[in-house]
Design a protein around this motif. Structure first.
Motif, PDB file in Angstrom:
ATOM      1  N   UNK A   1      43.475  50.042  52.441  1.00 31.13           N
ATOM      2  CA  UNK A   1      44.879  50.467  52.391  1.00 31.13           C
ATOM      3  C   UNK A   1      45.750  49.399  51.734  1.00 31.13           C
ATOM      4  N   UNK A   2      45.440  48.130  51.990  1.00 31.83           N
ATOM      5  CA  UNK A   2      46.189  47.029  51.372  1.00 31.83           C
ATOM      6  C   UNK A   2      45.976  47.010  49.859  1.00 31.83           C
ATOM      7  N   UNK A   3      44.717  47.140  49.445  1.00 34.94           N
ATOM      8  CA  UNK A   3      44.411  47.114  48.014  1.00 34.94           C
ATOM      9  C   UNK A   3      45.017  48.322  47.302  1.00 34.94           C
ATOM     10  N   UNK A   4      44.997  49.469  47.962  1.00 33.97           N
ATOM     11  CA  UNK A   4      45.592  50.676  47.373  1.00 33.97           C
ATOM     12  C   UNK A   4      47.092  50.483  47.195  1.00 33.97           C
ATOM     13  N   UNK A   5      47.744  49.872  48.186  1.00 30.53           N
ATOM     14  CA  UNK A   5      49.185  49.640  48.077  1.00 30.53           C
ATOM     15  C   UNK A   5      49.487  48.717  46.897  1.00 30.53           C
ATOM     16  N   UNK A   6      48.716  47.640  46.750  1.00 27.02           N
ATOM     17  CA  UNK A   6      48.926  46.730  45.621  1.00 27.02           C
ATOM     18  C   UNK A   6      48.753  47.470  44.296  1.00 27.02           C
ATOM     19  N   UNK A   7      47.695  48.265  44.214  1.00 29.93           N
ATOM     20  CA  UNK A   7      47.410  49.016  42.990  1.00 29.93           C
ATOM     21  C   UNK A   7      48.527  50.008  42.679  1.00 29.93           C
ATOM     22  N   UNK A   8      48.929  50.776  43.683  1.00 32.99           N
ATOM     23  CA  UNK A   8      49.929  51.825  43.471  1.00 32.99           C
ATOM     24  C   UNK A   8      51.319  51.270  43.185  1.00 32.99           C
TER      25      UNK A   8
ATOM     26  N   UNK B   1      46.441  41.234  40.143  1.00 33.21           N
ATOM     27  CA  UNK B   1      45.734  40.153  40.832  1.00 33.21           C
ATOM     28  C   UNK B   1      45.313  39.107  39.803  1.00 33.21           C
ATOM     29  N   UNK B   2      45.389  37.840  40.182  1.00 30.96           N
ATOM     30  CA  UNK B   2      45.123  36.753  39.238  1.00 30.96           C
ATOM     31  C   UNK B   2      43.943  35.908  39.690  1.00 30.96           C
ATOM     32  N   UNK B   3      43.393  35.170  38.742  1.00 29.30           N
ATOM     33  CA  UNK B   3      42.303  34.225  38.999  1.00 29.30           C
ATOM     34  C   UNK B   3      42.897  32.869  39.378  1.00 29.30           C
ATOM     35  N   UNK B   4      42.079  31.945  39.889  1.00 25.77           N
ATOM     36  CA  UNK B   4      42.593  30.594  40.150  1.00 25.77           C
ATOM     37  C   UNK B   4      43.181  29.936  38.899  1.00 25.77           C
ATOM     38  N   UNK B   5      42.540  30.135  37.762  1.00 27.83           N
ATOM     39  CA  UNK B   5      43.053  29.551  36.517  1.00 27.83           C
ATOM     40  C   UNK B   5      44.428  30.107  36.183  1.00 27.83           C
ATOM     41  N   UNK B   6      44.580  31.419  36.315  1.00 22.41           N
ATOM     42  CA  UNK B   6      45.874  32.041  36.042  1.00 22.41           C
ATOM     43  C   UNK B   6      46.919  31.593  37.057  1.00 22.41           C
ATOM     44  N   UNK B   7      46.498  31.435  38.306  1.00 22.82           N
ATOM     45  CA  UNK B   7      47.420  30.969  39.344  1.00 22.82           C
ATOM     46  C   UNK B   7      47.925  29.562  39.026  1.00 22.82           C
ATOM     47  N   UNK B   8      47.028  28.710  38.571  1.00 25.58           N
ATOM     48  CA  UNK B   8      47.409  27.337  38.222  1.00 25.58           C
ATOM     49  C   UNK B   8      48.443  27.332  37.096  1.00 25.58           C
ATOM     50  N   UNK B   9      48.208  28.148  36.080  1.00 26.99           N
ATOM     51  CA  UNK B   9      49.152  28.213  34.963  1.00 26.99           C
ATOM     52  C   UNK B   9      50.497  28.771  35.418  1.00 26.99           C
ATOM     53  N   UNK B  10      50.469  29.765  36.284  1.00 22.10           N
ATOM     54  CA  UNK B  10      51.715  30.319  36.818  1.00 22.10           C
ATOM     55  C   UNK B  10      52.549  29.248  37.503  1.00 22.10           C
ATOM     56  N   UNK B  11      51.893  28.502  38.378  1.00 23.95           N
ATOM     57  CA  UNK B  11      52.613  27.544  39.214  1.00 23.95           C
ATOM     58  C   UNK B  11      53.042  26.292  38.454  1.00 23.95           C
TER      59      UNK B  11
ATOM     60  N   UNK C   1      33.178  46.394  46.967  1.00 22.79           N
ATOM     61  CA  UNK C   1      33.308  47.755  46.419  1.00 22.79           C
ATOM     62  C   UNK C   1      34.762  48.215  46.319  1.00 22.79           C
ATOM     63  N   UNK C   2      35.589  47.821  47.275  1.00 20.40           N
ATOM     64  CA  UNK C   2      37.006  48.204  47.243  1.00 20.40           C
ATOM     65  C   UNK C   2      37.714  47.489  46.091  1.00 20.40           C
ATOM     66  N   UNK C   3      37.409  46.219  45.917  1.00 20.09           N
ATOM     67  CA  UNK C   3      38.005  45.461  44.814  1.00 20.09           C
ATOM     68  C   UNK C   3      37.659  46.105  43.469  1.00 20.09           C
ATOM     69  N   UNK C   4      36.398  46.493  43.316  1.00 14.80           N
ATOM     70  CA  UNK C   4      35.981  47.138  42.066  1.00 14.80           C
ATOM     71  C   UNK C   4      36.667  48.487  41.892  1.00 14.80           C
ATOM     72  N   UNK C   5      36.808  49.216  42.967  1.00 18.45           N
ATOM     73  CA  UNK C   5      37.435  50.546  42.911  1.00 18.45           C
ATOM     74  C   UNK C   5      38.849  50.472  42.350  1.00 18.45           C
ATOM     75  N   UNK C   6      39.589  49.442  42.755  1.00 18.32           N
ATOM     76  CA  UNK C   6      40.981  49.323  42.326  1.00 18.32           C
ATOM     77  C   UNK C   6      41.183  48.309  41.197  1.00 18.32           C
ATOM     78  N   UNK C   7      40.091  47.779  40.666  1.00 18.85           N
ATOM     79  CA  UNK C   7      40.190  46.844  39.548  1.00 18.85           C
ATOM     80  C   UNK C   7      40.849  45.532  39.911  1.00 18.85           C
TER      81      UNK C   7
ATOM     82  N   UNK D   1      30.319  37.782  38.147  1.00 19.28           N
ATOM     83  CA  UNK D   1      30.298  38.477  36.864  1.00 19.28           C
ATOM     84  C   UNK D   1      31.271  39.652  36.829  1.00 19.28           C
ATOM     85  N   UNK D   2      31.899  39.922  37.971  1.00 21.84           N
ATOM     86  CA  UNK D   2      32.746  41.111  38.075  1.00 21.84           C
ATOM     87  C   UNK D   2      34.090  40.816  38.738  1.00 21.84           C
ATOM     88  N   UNK D   3      34.705  39.717  38.333  1.00 22.21           N
ATOM     89  CA  UNK D   3      36.085  39.462  38.723  1.00 22.21           C
ATOM     90  C   UNK D   3      36.311  38.697  40.008  1.00 22.21           C
ATOM     91  N   UNK D   4      35.235  38.220  40.651  1.00 21.78           N
ATOM     92  CA  UNK D   4      35.396  37.467  41.896  1.00 21.78           C
ATOM     93  C   UNK D   4      35.031  36.001  41.640  1.00 21.78           C
TER      94      UNK D   4
END
Length: 279
Positions: free
Chosen positions: A88-95, A100-110, A138-144, A172-175
């Motif tokens: 439900x949390x992931x669906x809310x974020x998606x909708x 969602x960002x990676x550690x590298x992207x988070x570092x650049x943001x901050x 599986x939930x992470x993959x479902x919502x990208x 290999x799949x975003x984690x």
């Protein structure tokens, strides 16, 4: 008679020469051939691709980033969030248009006060439980969704914890797989040398296992002191997270970033209101 003797002499000479030739040929075959030298192998240095932030949105104030903190995706205590609630949390974020960002992207943001989207979060899991693979993945993959798991070095492959193969598949799949130290000891109770070892050894472990530059560490139980902050920087991490509440920003210090604890019992709507309050 004289001619006969000459003929015998000539025949003997020919036989002797032939025998010598055979011996030389045999000797040549028996001599080991010089080993062929292999061409010297050159190390190929792969140029790391820099993140292109030219299209990112510049923030007027220092960037803030909600770093969500999960542990086990199950039921039983205040650190466990049931799978249905997590979805439900992931669906809310998606909708609601969150990226969602990676550690590298988070570092650049901050550090650059830019963000790839108006709404961003970093999803993290501490400890590396098996249900992160069986139920969260599986939930992470479902919502990208991208996410980060802070893994305890000594727990790899142990009961109820992730295996190396599971982590490599997810990587290999975003984690992203980052450090939660080797032994999961409260760092503020260790000597400076022990703290350094816990951080350096876990970084080396994950660097080698995933052929990466491990850039982020989560302090076990959120405990740290001044020596912890110093050791995190000296061992080569770019940033660290604590369990102190709230959205992360660089004014907290890149080695003492806050996180948003997600507790069980939150519906999608209540989770959403909680995240929106972090702006």
């Amino acid at each position: 008679m004289k001619r006969l003797m000459v003929s015998i002499f000539l025949l003997g000479s020919c036989l002797a020469l032939a025998a010598c030739a055979d011996q030389e040929a045999n000797a040549e075959q028996e001599m080991p051939k010089a080993e062929q030298q292999k061409p010297e192998e050159k190390t190929v240095h792969v140029q790391k691709k820099e993140e292109d932030t030219s299209t990112w949105i510049k923030t007027e104030k220092p960037a803030k980033l909600p770093i969500l903190m999960y542990h086990s995706i199950s039921s039983g205590n205040s650190l466990r969030v049931p799978k249905e609630e997590f979805e439900a949390h992931m669906k809310w974020l998606h909708d609601n248009g969150y990226q969602t960002v990676t550690p590298k992207e988070a570092y650049l943001m901050l550090t650059q006060d830019k963000k790839p989207s108006e709404k961003c979060v970093l999803i993290t899991f501490d400890d590396g439980y098996t249900d992160n693979y069986e139920d969260a993945y599986p939930v992470l993959k479902k919502y990208g969704m991208k996410a980060t798991i802070f893994m305890i070095g000594k727990s790899i492959g142990r009961k109820h914890h992730l295996t190396e193969d599971q982590m490599k598949e997810m990587a290999q799949n975003g984690v992203s797989i980052e450090s939660h130290t080797i032994d999961h000891l409260e760092l503020n109770g260790l000597s400076p040398e022990q703290q350094y070892s816990e951080m350096a050894d876990s970084k080396k472990l994950f660097d080698n296992m995933f052929h990466q530059e491990t850039s982020m560490i989560s302090y076990p139980v959120g405990r740290y002191n001044e020596e912890t902050l110093k050791a995190a920087e000296e061992t080569g991490y770019q940033m660290s997270v604590t369990t102190e509440p709230g959205a992360a920003s660089r004014d907290q210090g890149m080695y003492a970033l806050h996180r948003v604890r997600v507790s069980p019992g939150m519906s999608g709507a209540s989770f959403g209101a909680y995240i929106e309050s972090m702006k």
